[in-house]
Design a protein around this motif. Sequence first.
Motif, PDB file in Angstrom:
ATOM      1  N   PRO A 193     -20.952  -9.540   6.817  1.00 46.82           N
ATOM      2  CA  PRO A 193     -21.032 -11.006   6.613  1.00 46.82           C
ATOM      3  C   PRO A 193     -22.297 -11.447   5.875  1.00 46.82           C
ATOM      4  CG  PRO A 193     -20.396 -10.483   8.862  1.00 46.82           C
ATOM      5  CD  PRO A 193     -20.828  -9.207   8.234  1.00 46.82           C
ATOM      6  N   VAL A 194     -23.416 -10.786   6.132  1.00 48.95           N
ATOM      7  CA  VAL A 194     -24.666 -11.163   5.472  1.00 48.95           C
ATOM      8  C   VAL A 194     -24.582 -10.894   3.976  1.00 48.95           C
ATOM      9  CG1 VAL A 194     -27.148 -10.750   5.374  1.00 48.95           C
ATOM     10  CG2 VAL A 194     -25.976 -10.737   7.577  1.00 48.95           C
ATOM     11  N   MET A 195     -24.023  -9.749   3.606  1.00 47.47           N
ATOM     12  CA  MET A 195     -23.891  -9.431   2.191  1.00 47.47           C
ATOM     13  C   MET A 195     -22.910 -10.373   1.493  1.00 47.47           C
ATOM     14  SD  MET A 195     -25.992  -7.174   1.368  1.00 47.47           S
ATOM     15  CE  MET A 195     -27.023  -5.869   2.001  1.00 47.47           C
ATOM     16  N   VAL A 196     -21.851 -10.750   2.185  1.00 45.13           N
ATOM     17  CA  VAL A 196     -20.904 -11.712   1.609  1.00 45.13           C
ATOM     18  C   VAL A 196     -21.588 -13.056   1.374  1.00 45.13           C
ATOM     19  CG1 VAL A 196     -18.795 -13.026   2.059  1.00 45.13           C
ATOM     20  CG2 VAL A 196     -18.872 -10.574   2.568  1.00 45.13           C
ATOM     21  N   LEU A 197     -22.435 -13.485   2.312  1.00 42.09           N
ATOM     22  CA  LEU A 197     -23.172 -14.741   2.147  1.00 42.09           C
ATOM     23  C   LEU A 197     -24.104 -14.667   0.940  1.00 42.09           C
ATOM     24  CD1 LEU A 197     -23.799 -17.542   3.339  1.00 42.09           C
ATOM     25  CD2 LEU A 197     -25.602 -16.448   4.698  1.00 42.09           C
ATOM     26  N   LEU A 198     -24.773 -13.531   0.761  1.00 41.14           N
ATOM     27  CA  LEU A 198     -25.644 -13.350  -0.401  1.00 41.14           C
ATOM     28  C   LEU A 198     -24.843 -13.428  -1.698  1.00 41.14           C
ATOM     29  CD1 LEU A 198     -28.308 -12.563  -1.801  1.00 41.14           C
ATOM     30  CD2 LEU A 198     -27.737 -10.179  -1.327  1.00 41.14           C
TER      31      LEU A 198
END
Length: 531
Positions: A193-198
């Motif tokens: 999820p963090v990478m998708v947000l980035l």
Amino acid sequence: MPFVAVMEPIQQKRMTTAAASAKASRREWIGLAIIALPCLVYAMDLTVLNLALPAISAQLDPSASQLLWIVDIYGFLVAGFLITMGTLGDRLGRRRLLLAGAAAFAVASVLAAFARSAEMLIAMRALLGVAGATLAPSTLSLIRNMFHDEHERQFAIGVWIAAFSVGGAVGPLVGGVLLQWFWWGAVFLAAVPVMVLLLLLGPRLLPEYRDPEAGRLDLASMVQSPGAVLAVVYGLKRIAEYGLDPRGIAMLLVGVALGVLFVRRQRHLAYPFLDVTLFRRPAFSAAIVAYALTGLAMMGVYIFMTQYLQLVLGLTPLQAGVATIPWSVCFTVGSLLAPRLARHWGARRVMVRGLLLAAVGFGITAMVVPPYGLWFLVAGMIAMSIGLAPVMTVGNELIITSAPPERAGAASALSETSAELSGALGIAVLGSAGMLLYRMWLGPAVPAALDPADGVRALATIGGAMSVAGGLADDGVFAEAARASFTNAMRAIAVFGAVMMLAAAWMAARLMRDGGATPVAETGLDDVAGA
């Protein structure tokens, strides 16, 4: 004309000074928050994996060598490809490389989560390493170009390093909860999820930077750089595990030869991957060496700490995660306080005093004894983290400001290469050395009637010893011997770490002698870097 000729360079100098002191806008500060995301994920992924080692050992049943490869192949490949990725970022665009790396990291995390064998998990960790190599140089070099004011840049680097600490704090908590309720593979999915947000916010909030005069990429250097790092690491790992093993010695020599060829080639390239002239600056060399020694010692002992908490003290994964929070919180505080300390004391004093405090922390860890093992360990973590955080913040500032802004990607890659390679070597070499001591001390306690296969498994890892001990009717005598042997091995590695911190402090004091007399508020870290 003579008057104009004289005034022109003066005006250019004033324009350069004005640009260098320009304050960052709201866009840059929001961008910094976005930049911190992959740093947080990187640290979270590392700490989560350490907590998951017992579960991985139980389900996949890796050998001692495979267990170390699961942990350290990520760092090996990150270190091997950092210089290449830093140069690619300077040439192709740092934002573009950051987003490409984030996408690859998310995909590799999903694949690692569903690995069904030790070999498959090692392969997926290798893919994560290649993807991770794009993140660190892109983020640090973006900071170098986004923040021109010296004090703002110091604070931004402190935030950048603090993001790793926050990831270290969140990782054990998230990992502990996931391991408490789900299978070990779920710890890898936390990064997605963090990478998708980035990927969603990065194109809108992060500016693009590239070197407009970047030369052609040298294909020979792209092969020599990772080849040298991987061969040296593999050779050292073989020697640490098997002694003077012919294959290990051969790979070590191959790696050294490739490294020599790589360095020589850089001297003749118009656009080198590695600017070897930077090492002529004493402060730069001191920062690189201190950074490398801290990574070597810190990761070498940290892999023992996480197993000690669960397999020796008997804490659950969640409890072990909570026990590591003081380390991460103090590291965060130290990183954010580093700019203020540097303005008050100067770069040299911050580096030396931080390294000395870290040596005290390793010394406290070396005194771990029951029944106060947890308290000694936490106290050692606090001293280490408070001491090392300013060292890394100031050291990174010295390193990236030694290079021109357009080559910040290559300079930051060199900084991260020293950190990642030394951390991976700490896990491989010190981890192997510690397990050698563990086997040496536990060997005499192995019951003579024990099945040979069980004896090998017990001597391979502390997890294996606990599993074997569970099937013995000796009232826990063998289990207690295994715990004592592992604790003694961790203490020995901590002593070695303290010695390395003292050596780094001595080196920083000597090489930065001319740079630390005046507080940074007056001279600036840029002046120290050029001393």
